[in-house]
Design an enzyme around this catalytic site. Structure first.
Site, PDB file in Angstrom:
ATOM      1  N   ASP A 256       0.851  -1.193   0.000  1.00  0.00           N
ATOM      2  CA  ASP A 256       0.000   0.000   0.000  1.00  0.00           C
ATOM      3  C   ASP A 256       0.890   1.248   0.000  1.00  0.00           C
ATOM      4  O   ASP A 256       0.894   2.009   0.952  1.00  0.00           O
ATOM      5  CB  ASP A 256      -0.947  -0.004   1.220  1.00  0.00           C
ATOM      6  CG  ASP A 256      -0.212  -0.172   2.556  1.00  0.00           C
ATOM      7  OD1 ASP A 256       0.958  -0.624   2.560  1.00  0.00           O
ATOM      8  OD2 ASP A 256      -0.796   0.154   3.605  1.00  0.00           O
TER       9      ASP A 256
ATOM     10  N   HIS B 236       9.294  -0.139   9.308  1.00  0.00           N
ATOM     11  CA  HIS B 236       8.399  -1.297   9.382  1.00  0.00           C
ATOM     12  C   HIS B 236       8.556  -2.207   8.160  1.00  0.00           C
ATOM     13  O   HIS B 236       8.903  -3.379   8.271  1.00  0.00           O
ATOM     14  CB  HIS B 236       6.933  -0.843   9.440  1.00  0.00           C
ATOM     15  CG  HIS B 236       6.599   0.064  10.568  1.00  0.00           C
ATOM     16  ND1 HIS B 236       6.454  -0.388  11.853  1.00  0.00           N
ATOM     17  CD2 HIS B 236       6.351   1.390  10.614  1.00  0.00           C
ATOM     18  CE1 HIS B 236       6.133   0.621  12.647  1.00  0.00           C
ATOM     19  NE2 HIS B 236       6.054   1.723  11.914  1.00  0.00           N
TER      20      HIS B 236
HETATM   21  O1  LIG Z   1       0.742   5.841  13.576  1.00  0.00           O
HETATM   22  C1  LIG Z   1       0.426   5.182  12.594  1.00  0.00           C
HETATM   23  N1  LIG Z   1      -0.849   5.036  12.225  1.00  0.00           N
HETATM   24  C2  LIG Z   1      -1.201   4.331  11.126  1.00  0.00           C
HETATM   25  N2  LIG Z   1      -0.323   3.716  10.340  1.00  0.00           N
HETATM   26  C3  LIG Z   1       0.959   3.821  10.643  1.00  0.00           C
HETATM   27  C4  LIG Z   1       1.392   4.529  11.752  1.00  0.00           C
HETATM   28  N3  LIG Z   1       2.702   4.453  11.802  1.00  0.00           N
HETATM   29  C5  LIG Z   1       3.080   3.707  10.758  1.00  0.00           C
HETATM   30  N4  LIG Z   1       2.028   3.325  10.059  1.00  0.00           N
HETATM   31  C6  LIG Z   1       1.999   2.472   8.868  1.00  0.00           C
HETATM   32  O2  LIG Z   1       1.411   1.238   9.245  1.00  0.00           O
HETATM   33  C7  LIG Z   1       2.345   0.164   9.133  1.00  0.00           C
HETATM   34  C8  LIG Z   1       2.854  -0.248  10.485  1.00  0.00           C
HETATM   35  O3  LIG Z   1       1.832  -0.417  11.359  1.00  0.00           O
HETATM   36  C9  LIG Z   1       3.444   0.671   8.252  1.00  0.00           C
HETATM   37  O4  LIG Z   1       3.165   0.298   6.909  1.00  0.00           O
HETATM   38  C10 LIG Z   1       3.397   2.170   8.414  1.00  0.00           C
HETATM   39  O5  LIG Z   1       3.668   2.864   7.222  1.00  0.00           O
END
Ligand SMILES: O=c1[nH]cnc2c1ncn2[C@@H]1O[C@H](CO)[C@@H](O)[C@H]1O
Length: 323
Positions: A15, A247
């Site tokens: 994504d 991540h």
């Molecule tokens: O704070 C957040 N809220 C929502 N999505 C996030 C946040 N930080 C990182 N990601 C996204 O969600 C995945 C890891 O959980 C990663 O793909 C990152 O880009």
């Protein structure tokens, strides 16, 4: 890292997303793997934009030979109220850079059809690295129940095992995006390695690392430095880390070189309702419960518990700078 004679075939379900872009570029610079396709999903952006960004990233990389199959626009339960993390990645998913539209086109098959086709074509040989909500993987399992045994491994970025989530204290973003799909995938019997934020929050790209990327002449390093501003700004505001979490690159590298993580095995179920919707609960099999539970008689999965973070950061840097 010894390079196997035959590179591991991987499909990246993605994504994109700033850390997705990093992971895709790292994979394309990794001789241990052959990227045989990208499949797209909502999460950091809506699915239509994920497809556009996937095509764009392949053009930046000069790899328009890699097919892109578009995935689901809705959750496995046909939910349309999606949680999109544009506040992490920018409205365009790639740091608000207004890149021109890609020339390339997605293939005619859906993501689930492509996943099933490739798993049947190379039984036991395809690793799917899932970097977003797990809808496409659950749809592939629905389309062809033998997908669970035909796919080599599913390495997924998702879950918060015994730590707080990043959407709320219970849930990590990818699992929260489609908890029903995640529960289907975790209990499918496929060979699964879950890399959760309990692990990826240890893998930090610092401001100093970013400066090194900026000063390198690597094509991918240069591109990423342009889009990383938004991701850094979000982390500075939301967390008290001096850097950003890697991540998706951590998950890709766990697929590329499994010795970079250690894991435990057990049964994972996902909470699908209530205030803990998206919670991932691992049963570690240490207690034999007298009663039947929702975890009884379910197949086990692997859940990453430790990670060689310095090695991952170094591999990411080296591969982006050498491009
Ligand atoms: O704070 C957040 N809220 C929502 N999505 C996030 C946040 N930080 C990182 N990601 C996204 O969600 C995945 C890891 O959980 C990663 O793909 C990152 O880009």
């Amino acid at each position: 890292m010894a390079i196997p004679a035959e590179p591991k075939k991987i499909i990246i379900d993605t994504d994109p997303g700033i850390d997705d872009a990093m992971a895709i570029f790292v994979a394309l610079r990794s001789p241990e793997v052959e990227v045989i396709g990208l499949t797209t999903i909502y999460g950091n952006v809506y699915t239509t934009l994920a497809t556009r960004n996937a095509l764009h990233l392949l053009e930046v990389a000069g790899r328009t030979d890699i097919p892109v199959a578009e995935g689901s626009h809705v959750t496995i339960t046909k939910g349309t109220k999606l949680r999109i993390a544009d506040f992490v990645h920018g409205a365009d998913g790639l740091g608000n850079q207004n890149f021109p539209p890609p020339q390339g086109k997605k293939i005619d098959k859906s993501a689930a059809e492509f996943l099933v086709e490739q798993a049947n074509l190379y039984p036991g040989k395809v690793t799917v690295v899932a970097l977003g909500p797990l809808t496409n993987i659950a749809l592939a399992l629905e389309l062809d129940p033998s997908f669970a045994k035909n796919v080599g491994q599913v390495v997924l970025l998702g879950g918060a095992f015994a730590v707080n989530g990043n959407v709320n204290p219970a849930a990590e973003a990818n699992i929260f995006g489609d908890p029903d799909a995640a529960d289907i995938v975790f209990t499918s019997g496929a060979d699964i390695l879950a890399v959760g934020i309990n692990v990826t929050h240890q893998v930090v790209l610092t401001d100093a690392d970013r400066e090194k990327l900026e000063n390198s002449s690597g094509k991918f390093a240069q591109y990423l430095c342009k889009i990383l501003n938004v991701y850094f700004a979000y982390h500075h505001e939301a967390y008290s880390t001096k850097g950003v979490y890697l991540h998706d690159p951590a998950a890709i590298l766990a697929a590329i070189n499994p010795s970079l993580v250690t894991y435990t095995e057990g049964v994972v179920r996902v909470q699908i309702t209530g205030i803990t919707r998206g919670l991932t609960v691992l049963y570690n099999k240490q207690k034999r419960f007298g009663e039947v539970t929702e975890w009884s008689d379910k197949p086990t999965v692997k859940v990453a518990v430790t990670v060689d973070a310095p090695a991952i950061v170094k591999l990411v840097m080296d591969r982006l700078m050498d491009s």
